[in-house]
Design a protein around this motif. Sequence first.
Motif, PDB file in Angstrom:
ATOM      1  N   LEU A  31      43.893  10.258 -33.660  1.00 37.44           N
ATOM      2  CA  LEU A  31      44.065  10.934 -34.943  1.00 37.44           C
ATOM      3  C   LEU A  31      42.847  11.795 -35.268  1.00 37.44           C
ATOM      4  O   LEU A  31      42.977  12.953 -35.695  1.00 37.44           O
ATOM      5  CB  LEU A  31      44.303   9.899 -36.044  1.00 37.44           C
ATOM      6  CG  LEU A  31      44.330  10.417 -37.485  1.00 37.44           C
ATOM      7  CD1 LEU A  31      45.395  11.487 -37.672  1.00 37.44           C
ATOM      8  CD2 LEU A  31      44.553   9.256 -38.458  1.00 37.44           C
ATOM      9  N   LEU A  32      41.659  11.261 -35.054  1.00 37.68           N
ATOM     10  CA  LEU A  32      40.445  12.019 -35.346  1.00 37.68           C
ATOM     11  C   LEU A  32      40.313  13.239 -34.438  1.00 37.68           C
ATOM     12  O   LEU A  32      39.853  14.305 -34.875  1.00 37.68           O
ATOM     13  CB  LEU A  32      39.224  11.110 -35.212  1.00 37.68           C
ATOM     14  CG  LEU A  32      39.049  10.118 -36.366  1.00 37.68           C
ATOM     15  CD1 LEU A  32      38.096   9.003 -35.978  1.00 37.68           C
ATOM     16  CD2 LEU A  32      38.551  10.842 -37.614  1.00 37.68           C
ATOM     17  N   ALA A  57      31.245  13.285 -40.996  1.00 41.75           N
ATOM     18  CA  ALA A  57      32.573  13.619 -40.482  1.00 41.75           C
ATOM     19  C   ALA A  57      32.520  13.887 -38.984  1.00 41.75           C
ATOM     20  O   ALA A  57      33.427  13.487 -38.235  1.00 41.75           O
ATOM     21  CB  ALA A  57      33.134  14.828 -41.227  1.00 41.75           C
ATOM     22  N   ALA A  58      31.470  14.559 -38.527  1.00 35.66           N
ATOM     23  CA  ALA A  58      31.332  14.823 -37.094  1.00 35.66           C
ATOM     24  C   ALA A  58      31.188  13.525 -36.310  1.00 35.66           C
ATOM     25  O   ALA A  58      31.713  13.394 -35.195  1.00 35.66           O
ATOM     26  CB  ALA A  58      30.132  15.730 -36.846  1.00 35.66           C
ATOM     27  N   ALA A  59      30.492  12.545 -36.896  1.00 37.21           N
ATOM     28  CA  ALA A  59      30.320  11.262 -36.209  1.00 37.21           C
ATOM     29  C   ALA A  59      31.652  10.543 -36.033  1.00 37.21           C
ATOM     30  O   ALA A  59      31.850   9.823 -35.042  1.00 37.21           O
ATOM     31  CB  ALA A  59      29.342  10.388 -36.986  1.00 37.21           C
ATOM     32  N   ASP A 116      33.123   6.604 -30.658  1.00 38.06           N
ATOM     33  CA  ASP A 116      34.323   5.786 -30.471  1.00 38.06           C
ATOM     34  C   ASP A 116      34.517   4.859 -31.664  1.00 38.06           C
ATOM     35  O   ASP A 116      33.548   4.342 -32.243  1.00 38.06           O
ATOM     36  CB  ASP A 116      34.201   4.945 -29.202  1.00 38.06           C
ATOM     37  CG  ASP A 116      34.241   5.794 -27.936  1.00 38.06           C
ATOM     38  OD1 ASP A 116      34.770   6.924 -28.008  1.00 38.06           O
ATOM     39  OD2 ASP A 116      33.738   5.330 -26.897  1.00 38.06           O
ATOM     40  N   SER A 117      35.761   4.628 -32.018  1.00 35.57           N
ATOM     41  CA  SER A 117      36.048   3.704 -33.117  1.00 35.57           C
ATOM     42  C   SER A 117      35.658   2.285 -32.721  1.00 35.57           C
ATOM     43  O   SER A 117      35.958   1.840 -31.608  1.00 35.57           O
ATOM     44  CB  SER A 117      37.535   3.741 -33.472  1.00 35.57           C
ATOM     45  OG  SER A 117      37.890   4.986 -34.035  1.00 35.57           O
ATOM     46  N   PRO A 118      34.991   1.551 -33.608  1.00 39.01           N
ATOM     47  CA  PRO A 118      34.604   0.171 -33.289  1.00 39.01           C
ATOM     48  C   PRO A 118      35.820  -0.745 -33.266  1.00 39.01           C
ATOM     49  O   PRO A 118      36.858  -0.454 -33.864  1.00 39.01           O
ATOM     50  CB  PRO A 118      33.650  -0.197 -34.429  1.00 39.01           C
ATOM     51  CG  PRO A 118      34.054   0.686 -35.559  1.00 39.01           C
ATOM     52  CD  PRO A 118      34.534   1.966 -34.946  1.00 39.01           C
ATOM     53  N   LEU A 119      35.671  -1.869 -32.588  1.00 37.85           N
ATOM     54  CA  LEU A 119      36.764  -2.827 -32.496  1.00 37.85           C
ATOM     55  C   LEU A 119      36.711  -3.869 -33.604  1.00 37.85           C
ATOM     56  O   LEU A 119      37.757  -4.361 -34.037  1.00 37.85           O
ATOM     57  CB  LEU A 119      36.743  -3.522 -31.134  1.00 37.85           C
ATOM     58  CG  LEU A 119      36.908  -2.608 -29.907  1.00 37.85           C
ATOM     59  CD1 LEU A 119      36.923  -3.444 -28.634  1.00 37.85           C
ATOM     60  CD2 LEU A 119      38.172  -1.770 -30.009  1.00 37.85           C
ATOM     61  N   ASP A 128      37.966   4.186 -43.970  1.00 36.49           N
ATOM     62  CA  ASP A 128      37.936   4.615 -45.371  1.00 36.49           C
ATOM     63  C   ASP A 128      37.489   6.072 -45.497  1.00 36.49           C
ATOM     64  O   ASP A 128      38.018   6.822 -46.324  1.00 36.49           O
ATOM     65  CB  ASP A 128      37.003   3.713 -46.182  1.00 36.49           C
ATOM     66  CG  ASP A 128      37.563   2.317 -46.388  1.00 36.49           C
ATOM     67  OD1 ASP A 128      38.790   2.144 -46.286  1.00 36.49           O
ATOM     68  OD2 ASP A 128      36.766   1.391 -46.640  1.00 36.49           O
ATOM     69  N   LEU A 129      36.520   6.477 -44.693  1.00 38.22           N
ATOM     70  CA  LEU A 129      36.067   7.865 -44.754  1.00 38.22           C
ATOM     71  C   LEU A 129      37.103   8.800 -44.140  1.00 38.22           C
ATOM     72  O   LEU A 129      37.345   9.906 -44.656  1.00 38.22           O
ATOM     73  CB  LEU A 129      34.723   8.018 -44.041  1.00 38.22           C
ATOM     74  CG  LEU A 129      34.088   9.405 -44.140  1.00 38.22           C
ATOM     75  CD1 LEU A 129      33.895   9.828 -45.593  1.00 38.22           C
ATOM     76  CD2 LEU A 129      32.753   9.442 -43.397  1.00 38.22           C
ATOM     77  N   LEU A 130      37.724   8.375 -43.053  1.00 36.88           N
ATOM     78  CA  LEU A 130      38.801   9.167 -42.448  1.00 36.88           C
ATOM     79  C   LEU A 130      39.893   9.454 -43.486  1.00 36.88           C
ATOM     80  O   LEU A 130      40.327  10.602 -43.654  1.00 36.88           O
ATOM     81  CB  LEU A 130      39.369   8.398 -41.253  1.00 36.88           C
ATOM     82  CG  LEU A 130      40.467   9.012 -40.386  1.00 36.88           C
ATOM     83  CD1 LEU A 130      40.573   8.236 -39.073  1.00 36.88           C
ATOM     84  CD2 LEU A 130      41.836   9.031 -41.053  1.00 36.88           C
TER      85      LEU A 130
END
Length: 347
Positions: free
Chosen positions: A179-180, A201-203, A208-211, A221-223
């Motif tokens: 999605l990102l 936002a760039a980060a 990678d998304s944490p597990l 939440d920021l997404l």
Amino acid sequence: MPRFFGVDLAWRDGTPARPANETGLAVIDESGAVISAGWERGVDAVAAWLIASAAPGDVIAIDAPLVVTNAAGMRQAEREVGSRYGAWKVAANPMNLASPLQGGAALRARLEHAGFHYVDGSGPPPADRVSMFECYPYTTIVGMEELGYDDRRPRYKRLDPAVSRTEARVLRAAACDQLLERMAGLDRADPPLRMRSHPLAAALVDDDSPLLDAPYKHREDLLDALLCAWTASIWHRHGATRVQVLGLGAEPDEAGRRPTIVAPARPMQRVAEPEPAAPGSRVDADGATGPALASEPPRGVDPGMLARVLALGAEVQASDGHRLEPTLRSELAELSARIVRRLASEH
């Protein structure tokens, strides 16, 4: 130049014994640049940040129920989410006055006290005031063709109960990263969203998304706040050509506010918009209006049981048809037995 605020609000406000969950916050401008991003905790902190940051002409899209008028059950806007976006596996959690999760209404009241203006999405925002409306990021994800979710929503929130929790976390992270990646391609969309214009936002895009659940939720939440801000920009830029208003036919509250959700939509996700109901009329599930219903549920109906049935129904609809978790299956069996006993006693 208007700016567009996104608020992924934690619905439960904090108490001294239990702090509120984080609320994601984001601001973009007309070029799609992310000019602010971060987090706050609690309705008071979120309201203070918005009051200090927003100016007349700005638009705020909030992912939380802002106007709630129904004593029990589900709001019309939430029913319409299911009927219009259900084919994409999108459903909304039910909200009513019996729910303790009233952070959205509390935030709206604080912002209105500061001079902000609630809009139902059916007309343009006033240029001389800050406007706010309710949104739902899942409708933006599947309603905007630019993101490419043509068949179903990405499963980036709840864990998949059909697999082990370890595997489910891996799948959730992969869905979020996809999605990102697609959001990062919106810099040429109309309106644009330029994810790499702000370090936070760039980060989201680069890391990678944490597990683990807590850091994952922090990131999610920021997404969602960025999706809310983009939704505000879409509505401001295109109005009804890219957005529909869910719940527009619902009965307004005492101040004339209608409990609506502003939702981006593809042509096949739309139906003819109902005429707004006159005060004192009811609106049926299909949008038809009629004489006012009593404010209390019909005699013999347990409002608590009804609310639980609706909440569990929304959970089942969002389960993608996989096997149910044991607790949910047990609750459904219990509710079914109670309904059968109630019907038997009434006949």
